[in-house]
Design a protein around this motif. Sequence first.
Motif, PDB file in Angstrom:
ATOM      1  N   THR A  16       9.638  38.346  25.053  1.00  0.00           N
ATOM      2  CA  THR A  16      10.374  39.162  24.088  1.00  0.00           C
ATOM      3  C   THR A  16       9.743  40.535  23.951  1.00  0.00           C
ATOM      4  OG1 THR A  16      11.162  37.216  22.907  1.00  0.00           O
ATOM      5  CG2 THR A  16      11.142  39.299  21.680  1.00  0.00           C
ATOM      6  N   ARG A  17       8.426  40.603  23.950  1.00  0.00           N
ATOM      7  CA  ARG A  17       7.744  41.895  23.839  1.00  0.00           C
ATOM      8  C   ARG A  17       8.085  42.791  25.032  1.00  0.00           C
ATOM      9  NH1 ARG A  17       3.277  43.535  20.664  1.00  0.00           N
ATOM     10  NH2 ARG A  17       3.955  41.800  19.364  1.00  0.00           N
ATOM     11  N   GLY A  18       8.115  42.213  26.229  1.00  0.00           N
ATOM     12  CA  GLY A  18       8.484  42.996  27.414  1.00  0.00           C
ATOM     13  C   GLY A  18       9.927  43.446  27.373  1.00  0.00           C
ATOM     14  N   LYS A  19      10.815  42.571  26.989  1.00  0.00           N
ATOM     15  CA  LYS A  19      12.244  42.864  26.876  1.00  0.00           C
ATOM     16  C   LYS A  19      12.472  43.991  25.869  1.00  0.00           C
ATOM     17  CE  LYS A  19      14.988  40.482  23.919  1.00  0.00           C
ATOM     18  NZ  LYS A  19      16.074  41.201  23.324  1.00  0.00           N
ATOM     19  N   GLU A  20      11.825  43.902  24.720  1.00  0.00           N
ATOM     20  CA  GLU A  20      11.999  44.912  23.678  1.00  0.00           C
ATOM     21  C   GLU A  20      11.518  46.291  24.130  1.00  0.00           C
ATOM     22  OE1 GLU A  20       9.885  43.077  20.444  1.00  0.00           O
ATOM     23  OE2 GLU A  20      11.667  41.980  19.773  1.00  0.00           O
ATOM     24  N   ALA A  21      10.472  46.343  24.938  1.00  0.00           N
ATOM     25  CA  ALA A  21       9.969  47.633  25.428  1.00  0.00           C
ATOM     26  C   ALA A  21      11.027  48.338  26.258  1.00  0.00           C
ATOM     27  CB  ALA A  21       8.693  47.425  26.247  1.00  0.00           C
ATOM     28  N   ILE A  22      11.713  47.607  27.114  1.00  0.00           N
ATOM     29  CA  ILE A  22      12.759  48.203  27.945  1.00  0.00           C
ATOM     30  C   ILE A  22      13.982  48.545  27.104  1.00  0.00           C
ATOM     31  CG2 ILE A  22      14.411  47.712  29.808  1.00  0.00           C
ATOM     32  CD1 ILE A  22      11.603  48.433  30.696  1.00  0.00           C
ATOM     33  N   GLU A  23      14.375  47.659  26.225  1.00  0.00           N
ATOM     34  CA  GLU A  23      15.569  47.913  25.413  1.00  0.00           C
ATOM     35  C   GLU A  23      15.394  49.131  24.509  1.00  0.00           C
ATOM     36  OE1 GLU A  23      16.561  44.093  23.723  1.00  0.00           O
ATOM     37  OE2 GLU A  23      17.520  43.469  25.592  1.00  0.00           O
ATOM     38  N   ARG A  24      14.169  49.418  24.075  1.00  0.00           N
ATOM     39  CA  ARG A  24      13.912  50.644  23.303  1.00  0.00           C
ATOM     40  C   ARG A  24      14.189  51.870  24.168  1.00  0.00           C
ATOM     41  NH1 ARG A  24       9.803  47.745  21.080  1.00  0.00           N
ATOM     42  NH2 ARG A  24       8.288  48.433  22.597  1.00  0.00           N
ATOM     43  N   VAL A  25      13.754  51.834  25.422  1.00  0.00           N
ATOM     44  CA  VAL A  25      13.981  52.949  26.338  1.00  0.00           C
ATOM     45  C   VAL A  25      15.481  53.135  26.561  1.00  0.00           C
ATOM     46  CG1 VAL A  25      13.643  53.771  28.708  1.00  0.00           C
ATOM     47  CG2 VAL A  25      11.759  52.684  27.488  1.00  0.00           C
ATOM     48  N   VAL A  26      16.215  52.042  26.698  1.00  0.00           N
ATOM     49  CA  VAL A  26      17.662  52.116  26.915  1.00  0.00           C
ATOM     50  C   VAL A  26      18.348  52.778  25.722  1.00  0.00           C
ATOM     51  CG1 VAL A  26      19.766  50.749  27.201  1.00  0.00           C
ATOM     52  CG2 VAL A  26      17.706  50.119  28.440  1.00  0.00           C
ATOM     53  N   ARG A  27      17.940  52.440  24.513  1.00  0.00           N
ATOM     54  CA  ARG A  27      18.554  53.028  23.316  1.00  0.00           C
ATOM     55  C   ARG A  27      18.246  54.519  23.197  1.00  0.00           C
ATOM     56  NH1 ARG A  27      17.146  48.006  21.224  1.00  0.00           N
ATOM     57  NH2 ARG A  27      15.190  48.760  20.391  1.00  0.00           N
ATOM     58  N   ILE A  28      17.055  54.922  23.600  1.00  0.00           N
ATOM     59  CA  ILE A  28      16.645  56.323  23.477  1.00  0.00           C
ATOM     60  C   ILE A  28      17.354  57.198  24.501  1.00  0.00           C
ATOM     61  CG2 ILE A  28      14.690  57.905  23.748  1.00  0.00           C
ATOM     62  CD1 ILE A  28      12.945  55.613  22.578  1.00  0.00           C
ATOM     63  N   GLY A  29      17.406  56.746  25.733  1.00  0.00           N
ATOM     64  CA  GLY A  29      18.017  57.558  26.798  1.00  0.00           C
ATOM     65  C   GLY A  29      19.064  56.781  27.547  1.00  0.00           C
ATOM     66  N   SER A  30      20.268  56.707  27.019  1.00  0.00           N
ATOM     67  CA  SER A  30      21.304  55.857  27.587  1.00  0.00           C
ATOM     68  C   SER A  30      21.738  56.283  28.988  1.00  0.00           C
ATOM     69  CB  SER A  30      22.510  55.785  26.663  1.00  0.00           C
ATOM     70  OG  SER A  30      23.062  57.068  26.485  1.00  0.00           O
ATOM     71  N   LYS A  31      21.445  57.505  29.428  1.00  0.00           N
ATOM     72  CA  LYS A  31      21.818  57.938  30.770  1.00  0.00           C
ATOM     73  C   LYS A  31      20.685  57.741  31.766  1.00  0.00           C
ATOM     74  CE  LYS A  31      25.190  61.324  29.307  1.00  0.00           C
ATOM     75  NZ  LYS A  31      25.636  62.709  29.379  1.00  0.00           N
ATOM     76  N   ALA A  32      19.533  57.379  31.274  1.00  0.00           N
ATOM     77  CA  ALA A  32      18.363  57.277  32.133  1.00  0.00           C
ATOM     78  C   ALA A  32      18.372  56.012  32.964  1.00  0.00           C
ATOM     79  CB  ALA A  32      17.095  57.308  31.278  1.00  0.00           C
ATOM     80  N   LYS A  33      17.794  56.136  34.143  1.00  0.00           N
ATOM     81  CA  LYS A  33      17.509  54.940  34.918  1.00  0.00           C
ATOM     82  C   LYS A  33      16.237  54.364  34.338  1.00  0.00           C
ATOM     83  CE  LYS A  33      19.586  55.949  39.330  1.00  0.00           C
ATOM     84  NZ  LYS A  33      19.352  56.063  40.762  1.00  0.00           N
ATOM     85  N   LEU A  34      16.158  53.061  34.269  1.00  0.00           N
ATOM     86  CA  LEU A  34      15.000  52.441  33.658  1.00  0.00           C
ATOM     87  C   LEU A  34      14.040  52.032  34.716  1.00  0.00           C
ATOM     88  CD1 LEU A  34      17.090  50.481  31.109  1.00  0.00           C
ATOM     89  CD2 LEU A  34      15.953  52.630  30.814  1.00  0.00           C
TER      90      LEU A  34
END
Length: 151
Positions: A133-151
């Motif tokens: 869950t901690r790993g998943k949340e780290a990526i999902e935060r990035v997705v919310r901040i920059g919705s056009k970004a490649k992760l």
Amino acid sequence: MATKFPPILTLQGAREAVIAATHRAIEIGIPMNIAIVDANLHLLLFERMEGAKITSIDIAINKAFTAAGHRVPTSVYKEAVWPGGAAFGIWNSNGGRFTTIAGGCPIVDVHGNVLGAIGCSTGTPAEDEDVATRGKEAIERVVRIGSKAKL
């Protein structure tokens, strides 16, 4: 009109998830096998922390495979897989790769698209899920901040 595509989980994004998961594993004192798969269920990144169980390598990978493929955390199957349960025997599907043990979490963008998943194994199912869950949340935060970004 431009077509909108969901973000793509890249190797760099997978590294961010592994870093966050590793930090959590260190906090709780359980070395983990950590696997990240992409939306096509292909292994993108794998890390085995020193001291993680060798027999848990495949389990971590299969937890990620299951979470991405079914688009839900592996923990949702806990009650359904007992004899007489709605999903009894499901672990025999997908060449035996389907995993019903907690510790696999899908990685989802803001629109509900599954970008991949993280699977963790070595601790108890609750510890594995906590780290994943901690790993998943780290990526999902990035997705919310920059919705056009490649992760």
